[in-house]
Design a protein around this motif. Structure first.
Motif, mmCIF file in Angstrom:
data_model
loop_
_atom_site.group_PDB
_atom_site.id
_atom_site.type_symbol
_atom_site.label_atom_id
_atom_site.label_comp_id
_atom_site.label_asym_id
_atom_site.label_seq_id
_atom_site.Cartn_x
_atom_site.Cartn_y
_atom_site.Cartn_z
ATOM 1 N N LEU A 176 0.858 -1.180 0.000
ATOM 2 C CA LEU A 176 0.000 0.000 0.000
ATOM 3 C C LEU A 176 0.892 1.226 0.000
ATOM 4 O O LEU A 176 1.775 1.356 0.848
ATOM 5 N N GLU A 177 0.684 2.120 -0.961
ATOM 6 C CA GLU A 177 1.552 3.296 -1.062
ATOM 7 C C GLU A 177 0.804 4.461 -1.691
ATOM 8 O O GLU A 177 -0.121 4.269 -2.493
ATOM 9 N N PHE A 178 1.168 5.668 -1.288
ATOM 10 C CA PHE A 178 0.661 6.847 -1.982
ATOM 11 C C PHE A 178 1.094 6.773 -3.439
ATOM 12 O O PHE A 178 2.198 6.331 -3.751
ATOM 13 N N SER A 179 0.223 7.233 -4.347
ATOM 14 C CA SER A 179 0.526 7.046 -5.754
ATOM 15 C C SER A 179 0.089 8.253 -6.578
ATOM 16 O O SER A 179 0.002 9.360 -6.062
ATOM 17 N N GLU A 180 -0.202 8.019 -7.845
ATOM 18 C CA GLU A 180 -0.524 9.114 -8.767
ATOM 19 C C GLU A 180 -2.039 9.267 -8.895
ATOM 20 O O GLU A 180 -2.733 8.338 -9.308
ATOM 21 N N VAL A 181 -2.528 10.433 -8.545
ATOM 22 C CA VAL A 181 -3.964 10.715 -8.633
ATOM 23 C C VAL A 181 -4.382 10.733 -10.097
ATOM 24 O O VAL A 181 -3.721 11.352 -10.927
ATOM 25 N N ASP A 182 -5.481 10.037 -10.409
ATOM 26 C CA ASP A 182 -5.902 9.917 -11.804
ATOM 27 C C ASP A 182 -7.177 10.694 -12.112
ATOM 28 O O ASP A 182 -7.849 10.440 -13.112
ATOM 29 N N MET A 183 -7.524 11.671 -11.253
ATOM 30 C CA MET A 183 -8.694 12.524 -11.483
ATOM 31 C C MET A 183 -8.219 13.966 -11.601
ATOM 32 O O MET A 183 -7.595 14.485 -10.668
ATOM 33 N N PRO A 184 -8.464 14.638 -12.737
ATOM 34 C CA PRO A 184 -7.872 15.950 -13.031
ATOM 35 C C PRO A 184 -8.076 17.004 -11.957
ATOM 36 O O PRO A 184 -7.151 17.731 -11.625
ATOM 37 N N LEU A 185 -9.258 17.135 -11.393
ATOM 38 C CA LEU A 185 -9.484 18.158 -10.384
ATOM 39 C C LEU A 185 -8.924 17.733 -9.023
ATOM 40 O O LEU A 185 -8.354 18.543 -8.297
ATOM 41 N N LEU A 186 -9.073 16.462 -8.720
ATOM 42 C CA LEU A 186 -8.580 15.970 -7.438
ATOM 43 C C LEU A 186 -7.067 16.067 -7.355
ATOM 44 O O LEU A 186 -6.515 16.380 -6.296
ATOM 45 N N ASP A 187 -6.363 15.831 -8.468
ATOM 46 C CA ASP A 187 -4.899 15.855 -8.408
ATOM 47 C C ASP A 187 -4.385 17.239 -8.048
ATOM 48 O O ASP A 187 -3.452 17.376 -7.254
ATOM 49 N N LYS A 188 -5.009 18.279 -8.573
ATOM 50 C CA LYS A 188 -4.566 19.646 -8.254
ATOM 51 C C LYS A 188 -4.894 19.998 -6.805
ATOM 52 O O LYS A 188 -4.087 20.627 -6.114
ATOM 53 N N ALA A 189 -6.082 19.597 -6.344
ATOM 54 C CA ALA A 189 -6.466 19.894 -4.968
ATOM 55 C C ALA A 189 -5.557 19.153 -3.982
ATOM 56 O O ALA A 189 -5.102 19.725 -2.985
ATOM 57 N N TYR A 190 -5.253 17.892 -4.290
ATOM 58 C CA TYR A 190 -4.418 17.114 -3.385
ATOM 59 C C TYR A 190 -2.989 17.641 -3.377
ATOM 60 O O TYR A 190 -2.337 17.704 -2.326
ATOM 61 N N GLU A 191 -2.490 18.050 -4.527
ATOM 62 C CA GLU A 191 -1.130 18.587 -4.590
ATOM 63 C C GLU A 191 -1.034 19.896 -3.813
ATOM 64 O O GLU A 191 -0.065 20.128 -3.083
ATOM 65 N N ALA A 192 -2.047 20.745 -3.942
ATOM 66 C CA ALA A 192 -2.050 22.011 -3.210
ATOM 67 C C ALA A 192 -2.073 21.752 -1.703
ATOM 68 O O ALA A 192 -1.345 22.395 -0.930
ATOM 69 N N TRP A 193 -2.912 20.796 -1.278
ATOM 70 C CA TRP A 193 -2.978 20.445 0.138
ATOM 71 C C TRP A 193 -1.639 19.886 0.619
ATOM 72 O O TRP A 193 -1.124 20.284 1.668
ATOM 73 N N SER A 194 -1.058 18.993 -0.157
ATOM 74 C CA SER A 194 0.171 18.328 0.256
ATOM 75 C C SER A 194 1.313 19.304 0.442
ATOM 76 O O SER A 194 2.007 19.290 1.471
ATOM 77 N N PHE A 195 1.542 20.149 -0.570
ATOM 78 C CA PHE A 195 2.738 20.989 -0.558
ATOM 79 C C PHE A 195 2.565 22.283 0.232
ATOM 80 O O PHE A 195 3.551 22.833 0.723
ATOM 81 N N ASN A 196 1.348 22.748 0.372
ATOM 82 C CA ASN A 196 1.129 24.012 1.077
ATOM 83 C C ASN A 196 0.687 23.825 2.515
ATOM 84 O O ASN A 196 1.142 24.535 3.408
ATOM 85 N N ALA A 197 -0.207 22.875 2.745
ATOM 86 C CA ALA A 197 -0.800 22.759 4.073
ATOM 87 C C ALA A 197 -0.070 21.779 4.992
ATOM 88 O O ALA A 197 0.173 22.092 6.156
ATOM 89 N N ILE A 198 0.288 20.621 4.467
ATOM 90 C CA ILE A 198 0.819 19.574 5.349
ATOM 91 C C ILE A 198 2.094 19.989 6.081
ATOM 92 O O ILE A 198 2.191 19.822 7.302
ATOM 93 N N PRO A 199 3.117 20.541 5.400
ATOM 94 C CA PRO A 199 4.318 20.948 6.159
ATOM 95 C C PRO A 199 4.024 22.013 7.209
ATOM 96 O O PRO A 199 4.610 21.983 8.302
ATOM 97 N N LYS A 200 3.112 22.930 6.909
ATOM 98 C CA LYS A 200 2.783 23.982 7.877
ATOM 99 C C LYS A 200 2.059 23.411 9.087
ATOM 100 O O LYS A 200 2.341 23.772 10.229
ATOM 101 N N ILE A 201 1.107 22.506 8.836
ATOM 102 C CA ILE A 201 0.394 21.878 9.946
ATOM 103 C C ILE A 201 1.347 21.020 10.761
ATOM 104 O O ILE A 201 1.321 21.016 11.995
#
Length: 258
Positions: A176-201
């Motif tokens: 089980l591993e994090f992988s490549e999002v295959d939904m166009p809108l979800l991939d952008k939302a998840y990338e924004a959350w990952s790189f902007n929010a997660i390190p700050k939180i």
């Protein structure tokens, strides 16, 4: 995001997130990350997945479907805290025996404490060792599981070969591993959350955002579903397939030693 994923031909061995490091340097850097987050490992996974890792792990164990008989043995690699191993033991009605292997002693300390609290110590062993050099004989285990750990192994191809070696004929590999999002809108939302929010939180909660920056970068560098499936096949496994969860945020790969 302009950074490209590594492919089935390799590259993770010199990739520490988006930084390129020496071939022998990655392991110590990764070890330091997990020494820092060991006591907050569940929180880390909650941040990385929005809490969904718990459901994905349940689905992993359901697909494994451990038998409810004595003598069945599973090796859970990079599973120091016991999160997956305990699920497997309970799913087998406490018939399975789980060997939990991790290169990080801090993670294993957490797992041993949890096993005692859950009264599962007699069903588990905890081994500090490297996934690239497993300290077990050939054909030892009925199953090999690894959840959110393979991307932190420098030489993934070597770890996969070791997984094949220690499995019995008819044994099952599940990753089980994090992988490549295959939904166009979800991939952008998840990338924004990952790189902007997660390190700050992560920094706000734990006082250190650097481990979380590495972890989200390592997800972005990891081979996509098909490339990773090709690596598993190259290691010798048959009937290799995968399932996407939550639009490809995570993927569960399966293979058999036949």
């Amino acid at each position: 995001m302009s950074v490209e994923r590594t492919t089935a031909t390799g590259g993770m061995e010199t990739s520490y997130g988006f930084r390129r490091v020496g071939a022998g340097d990655k392991q110590s850097l990764v070890n330091d990350v997990f020494h820092k987050v060991a006591n907050r490992y569940d929180l880390m996974n909650d941040l990385m997945s929005g809490g969904l890792h718990r459901l994905w792990k349940d689905a992993m164990v359901a697909w494994l479907n451990p038998p409810k008989r004595a003598g069945w043995k599973v090796l859970d690699v990079a599973g120091g805290t016991g999160d997956v191993a305990f699920r497997i033991i309970e799913a087998s009605h406490r018939h399975a025996h789980a060997t939990v292997l991790d290169i990080n002693g801090s993670m294993l300390e957490v797992g041993r404490d949890r096993a005692e609290k859950k009264n599962l110590s007699e069903y588990t062993d905890f081994v500090e060792a490297n996934a690239e050099a497993l300290p077990f004989e050939d054909d030892t285990f009925d199953a090999y599981t690894i959840a959110f750990g393979i991307r932190n192994v420098p030489r993934i191809d070597v770890a996969l070969s070791e997984a094949f070696r220690v499995l019995k004929r008819g044994g099952r590999f599940l990753c089980l591993e994090f992988s490549e999002v295959d939904m166009p809108l979800l991939d952008k939302a998840y990338e924004a959350w990952s790189f902007n929010a997660i390190p700050k939180i992560g920094k706000a909660v734990t006082g250190d955002g650097e481990p979380y920056s590495y972890l989200v970068e390592s997800i972005r560098k990891f081979p996509n579903q098909q490339n990773f499936a090709s690596m598993i096949t190259r290691a010798g496994f048959d009937r290799v397939t995968y399932r996407n969860y939550s639009g490809g945020i995570a993927a569960l790969h399966s293979g058999w030693k036949l």
